[in-house]
Design an enzyme around this catalytic site. Structure first.
Site, PDB file in Angstrom:
ATOM      1  N   GLY A 180      -1.835  31.790  44.427  1.00 16.01           N
ATOM      2  CA  GLY A 180      -0.677  32.651  44.616  1.00 16.01           C
ATOM      3  C   GLY A 180      -0.297  32.837  46.073  1.00 16.01           C
ATOM      4  N   CYS A 181      -0.750  33.940  46.653  1.00 14.54           N
ATOM      5  CA  CYS A 181      -0.315  34.289  48.002  1.00 14.54           C
ATOM      6  C   CYS A 181      -0.854  33.357  49.081  1.00 14.54           C
ATOM      7  CB  CYS A 181      -0.681  35.740  48.309  1.00 14.54           C
ATOM      8  SG  CYS A 181       0.210  36.921  47.265  1.00 14.54           S
ATOM      9  N   VAL A 182      -2.065  32.810  48.880  1.00 11.76           N
ATOM     10  CA  VAL A 182      -2.585  31.823  49.839  1.00 11.76           C
ATOM     11  C   VAL A 182      -1.714  30.571  49.804  1.00 11.76           C
ATOM     12  CG1 VAL A 182      -4.501  30.263  50.348  1.00 11.76           C
ATOM     13  CG2 VAL A 182      -4.956  32.665  49.850  1.00 11.76           C
TER      14      VAL A 182
ATOM     15  N   THR B 100       1.744  31.095  51.312  1.00 13.08           N
ATOM     16  CA  THR B 100       1.665  31.202  52.772  1.00 13.08           C
ATOM     17  C   THR B 100       1.431  29.837  53.405  1.00 13.08           C
ATOM     18  OG1 THR B 100       0.861  33.489  52.632  1.00 13.08           O
ATOM     19  CG2 THR B 100       0.390  32.276  54.677  1.00 13.08           C
TER      20      THR B 100
END
Length: 212
Positions: free
Chosen positions: A154-156, A159
């Protein structure tokens, strides 16, 4: 393309094999969402990731010793109904638990946060989306990002994608990222390594920082 080809053969056919880009001259560390809401299973979003937290903190400590900028991100909503998260919170209603100034948005206390570190609040998956991250890194002359934290899928991942799109060499330490799903964790590490980042051991990242 033969439908019986393995995943590795398919990626090799596409030219997406290991092609290390390496570190540049000026790295920074982005610690993605190692906050209580993501690491405490009492929150519906939380997972038990003690080894990831330990490895991530090793990278942070090495960064501090090497005088490398460290940015801790937190996913935070500042609206009672999470309106600032938009469709993201509609898709994942549990994000509404990440209310500003609650225990769920605090950085996990197992992390060594230095007073010089930057705490960045975000409302979307990518640490770049709608935040000051890109302008800050540019001002600091950063050319390489070491991205760690959770979740891998997800967020990794979001990014990492935006880091590459913005021209940063991107490094992902394998043991210092984690996910609530082992299958998704491994699949996304493979995919990021093929398309976007150098996915390497935490030991190699530590060796790099210790050499600075």
């Amino acid at each position: 393309m033969d439908s019986m080809e393995s995943r590795e053969e398919i990626y090799e056919h596409a030219g997406m094999t290991e092609n290390p880009i390496g570190f540049g001259e000026r790295p920074a560390i982005v610690v993605v969402d190692i906050q209580n809401g993501m690491t405490d299973p009492d929150n519906p979003l939380g997972s038990v990731l003690p080894e990831m937290v330990e490895y991530a903190n090793e990278v942070v400590r090495a960064g501090h010793e090497a005088d490398v900028p460290v940015v801790f991100t937190r996913t935070v909503t500042k609206h009672p109904d999470a309106a600032d998260m938009g469709v993201f919170a509609e898709k994942i209603p549990a994000l509404k638990t990440l209310q500003d100034e609650t225990e769920w948005t605090e950085i996990d206390n197992r992390m060594d946060v230095d007073e010089a570190d930057h705490i960045l609040d975000k409302q979307q998956q990518s640490a770049f989306h709608g935040t000051e991250l890109h302008s800050m890194l540019t001002t600091l002359g950063v050319d390489t990002l070491v991205v760690l934290g959770c979740s891998t899928s997800g967020c990794v991942r979001a990014t990492v994608f935006d880091a590459v799109a913005n021209g940063f060499r991107t490094i992902v330490p394998v043991e210092a990222v984690g996910d609530r799903s082992t299958e998704q964790h491994e699949a996304n590490l493979f995919d990021m390594g093929a398309k976007n980042a150098d996915v390497i051991s935490t030991a190699d990242v530590l060796d790099y920082f210790h050499s600075q």
